[in-house]
Design an enzyme around this catalytic site. Structure first.
Site, PDB file in Angstrom:
ATOM      1  CG  HIS A  29      -1.920   1.150   1.181  1.00 48.37           C
ATOM      2  ND1 HIS A  29      -2.939   1.284   2.082  1.00 48.37           N
ATOM      3  CD2 HIS A  29      -2.031   2.223   0.364  1.00 48.37           C
ATOM      4  CE1 HIS A  29      -3.638   2.380   1.818  1.00 48.37           C
ATOM      5  NE2 HIS A  29      -3.100   2.971   0.775  1.00 48.37           N
ATOM      6  CD  GLU A  65       0.528   5.446  -1.412  1.00 53.88           C
ATOM      7  OE1 GLU A  65       1.327   5.460  -0.462  1.00 53.88           O
ATOM      8  OE2 GLU A  65      -0.702   5.614  -1.266  1.00 53.88           O
ATOM      9  CG  HIS A 125       2.670   8.758   1.845  1.00 56.54           C
ATOM     10  ND1 HIS A 125       2.289   9.179   3.096  1.00 56.54           N
ATOM     11  CD2 HIS A 125       1.544   8.261   1.249  1.00 56.54           C
ATOM     12  CE1 HIS A 125       0.995   8.945   3.269  1.00 56.54           C
ATOM     13  NE2 HIS A 125       0.522   8.398   2.160  1.00 56.54           N
TER      14      HIS A 125
END
Length: 228
Positions: free
Chosen positions: A63, A117, A121
């Site tokens: 994930h 992502e 992040h």
């Protein structure tokens, strides 16, 4: 030395110019490395769509790799000037399609997921990892965890059966060396299911560590490991 109003304006403009650089160098304490069970994702969502490459294998998928602070907070979207550059990870695409697949709808090739992502992040780890290194680190961590093998070796299999939460935690701890965080979902039959597993990783993105903080997650004492 007496500053004129014009000098003060110039100094302020220079300070603003370097402010983004200071923000980008923001430190973080550790990563959460999060693996997701696709069977639980598809049970939870009203719709799940297989990627254009076909149904993923019955394995945990990545994930994300998320920078975090010891107090539970986390940075996000740290570099507004950063862009996801697919060419930087061109040789990793095959591995990402297999190990970091998307189940969102409509069916797609995963680039949207990886872009999200990275921007949310990955840009917060740029002091340690460039874009390619970020995705390489996640792929290597998945291989190192070997999560499905750790569970099946302990007799915990994705067969719709229910297992003690402590059994699952212990099997992972025995394999990886540290207690994981377990997140559960609830399916339409109100069954608590194994959904996501959180590992803590040092801020180089290389090694598992003891979690400074485990995520709060509601799980029953017995949880289902659904088929996929």
């Amino acid at each position: 030395m007496k500053l004129t109003s014009g000098s003060i304006v110039i100094i302020n403009l220079l300070a603003l110019q370097y402010l983004p650089v200071l923000c980008l160098s923001q430190d973080f304490d550790f990563f959460y490395f999060v693996l997701q069970w696709p069977g639980s994702y598809c049970d939870t969502k009203q719709r799940c769509c297989y990627p254009k490459t076909g149904k993923p294998s019955a394995d945990f998928g990545i994930h994300g790799l998320w920078p975090n602070y010891n107090d539970g907070g986390y940075p996000s979207n740290c570099d507004p000037n950063s862009r996801f550059d697919k060419s930087e990870i061109s040789s990793l695409i095959g591995s990402l399609e297999k190990e970091w697949p998307t189940l969102s709808c409509p069916s797609n090739d995963g680039v949207k997921f990886w872009t999200h992502e990275w921007l949310k992040h990955g840009t917060c780890s740029e002091s340690e990892l460039g874009q390619r290194e970020y995705f390489e680190a996640a792929l290597q961590l998945k291989q190192k965890a070997n999560l499905l093998q750790a569970l099946t070796s302990a007799g915990i299999k994705p067969n719709d059966e229910f297992y003690e939460l402590e059994e699952i935690e212990d099997a992972i701890r025995q394999a990886v060396g540290f207690t994981p965080g377990i997140e559960c979902n609830v399916d339409s039959s109100r069954n608590s299911q194994l959904y996501q597993v959180y590992f803590c990783v040092d801020n180089s993105g290389s090694d598992f560590i003891k979690c400074p903080l485990l995520p709060r997650a509601k799980c029953g004492s017995r949880i289902q490991f659904p088929k996929f």
